[in-house]
Design a protein around this motif. Structure first.
Motif, mmCIF file in Angstrom:
data_model
loop_
_atom_site.group_PDB
_atom_site.id
_atom_site.type_symbol
_atom_site.label_atom_id
_atom_site.label_comp_id
_atom_site.label_asym_id
_atom_site.label_seq_id
_atom_site.Cartn_x
_atom_site.Cartn_y
_atom_site.Cartn_z
ATOM 1 N N ALA A 28 0.834 -1.208 0.000
ATOM 2 C CA ALA A 28 0.000 0.000 0.000
ATOM 3 C C ALA A 28 0.868 1.258 0.000
ATOM 4 O O ALA A 28 0.558 2.243 -0.684
ATOM 5 C CB ALA A 28 -0.934 -0.001 1.203
ATOM 6 N N ILE A 29 1.969 1.227 0.747
ATOM 7 C CA ILE A 29 2.902 2.369 0.775
ATOM 8 C C ILE A 29 3.501 2.571 -0.606
ATOM 9 O O ILE A 29 3.564 3.696 -1.116
ATOM 10 C CB ILE A 29 4.006 2.137 1.832
ATOM 11 C CG1 ILE A 29 3.410 2.197 3.239
ATOM 12 C CG2 ILE A 29 5.131 3.160 1.675
ATOM 13 C CD1 ILE A 29 4.330 1.676 4.326
ATOM 14 N N ALA A 30 3.950 1.482 -1.244
ATOM 15 C CA ALA A 30 4.541 1.582 -2.580
ATOM 16 C C ALA A 30 3.507 2.080 -3.587
ATOM 17 O O ALA A 30 3.822 2.917 -4.440
ATOM 18 C CB ALA A 30 5.092 0.223 -3.010
ATOM 19 N N GLU A 31 2.275 1.598 -3.479
ATOM 20 C CA GLU A 31 1.228 2.027 -4.407
ATOM 21 C C GLU A 31 0.932 3.518 -4.241
ATOM 22 O O GLU A 31 0.802 4.244 -5.229
ATOM 23 C CB GLU A 31 -0.043 1.218 -4.161
ATOM 24 C CG GLU A 31 -1.135 1.492 -5.165
ATOM 25 C CD GLU A 31 -2.346 0.599 -4.958
ATOM 26 O OE1 GLU A 31 -3.453 1.052 -5.261
ATOM 27 O OE2 GLU A 31 -2.181 -0.546 -4.496
ATOM 28 N N GLN A 32 0.859 4.003 -3.009
ATOM 29 C CA GLN A 32 0.603 5.426 -2.769
ATOM 30 C C GLN A 32 1.760 6.270 -3.278
ATOM 31 O O GLN A 32 1.572 7.327 -3.882
ATOM 32 C CB GLN A 32 0.366 5.702 -1.284
ATOM 33 C CG GLN A 32 0.077 7.165 -0.979
ATOM 34 C CD GLN A 32 -1.161 7.673 -1.689
ATOM 35 O OE1 GLN A 32 -2.223 7.089 -1.573
ATOM 36 N NE2 GLN A 32 -1.025 8.765 -2.430
ATOM 37 N N THR A 33 2.985 5.799 -3.048
ATOM 38 C CA THR A 33 4.161 6.513 -3.543
ATOM 39 C C THR A 33 4.122 6.603 -5.068
ATOM 40 O O THR A 33 4.412 7.657 -5.643
ATOM 41 C CB THR A 33 5.453 5.824 -3.078
ATOM 42 O OG1 THR A 33 5.484 5.830 -1.651
ATOM 43 C CG2 THR A 33 6.682 6.526 -3.613
ATOM 44 N N GLY A 34 3.758 5.507 -5.741
ATOM 45 C CA GLY A 34 3.646 5.513 -7.198
ATOM 46 C C GLY A 34 2.642 6.540 -7.675
ATOM 47 O O GLY A 34 2.902 7.278 -8.639
ATOM 48 N N ALA A 35 1.495 6.627 -7.000
ATOM 49 C CA ALA A 35 0.483 7.617 -7.375
ATOM 50 C C ALA A 35 1.012 9.036 -7.155
ATOM 51 O O ALA A 35 0.795 9.926 -7.990
ATOM 52 C CB ALA A 35 -0.795 7.392 -6.565
#
Length: 90
Positions: A28-35
């Protein structure tokens, strides 16, 4: 290339590693960072390709990875360029 005097805002808030983070939380952290990175202004850059070195450079911000080909013009988020600059790649 971005003006080095411009103030830049981090792609996302730094994440303090907590013992016991689950894979789901890390994802979830990686996904938010990507966004967050996709929403940033981009810069064009060329990473010099030197003989005897790898053809690519990897850059990871909070679990979100970029693999950047050397010797070609690429467009990356400003935070990625900042990481590469601080690492001495640019």
């Amino acid at each position: 290339m971005a003006n080095q005097n411009e103030k830049t805002k981090p792609a996302s808030k730094p994440v303090k590693a907590e013992p016991g983070l689950t894979k789901k939380q890390i994802d979830a952290i990686a996904e938010q960072t990507g966004a967050d990175l996709k929403a940033e202004p981009t810069v064009n850059l060329i990473i010099p390709k030197l003989e005897g070195e790898s053809d690519t450079v990897e850059c990871c911000i909070n679990g979100y990875n970029y693999v950047i080909k050397k010797g070609e013009m690429v467009k990356v988020p400003r935070s990625v360029a900042d990481v590469l600059r601080h690492a001495g790649v640019l």
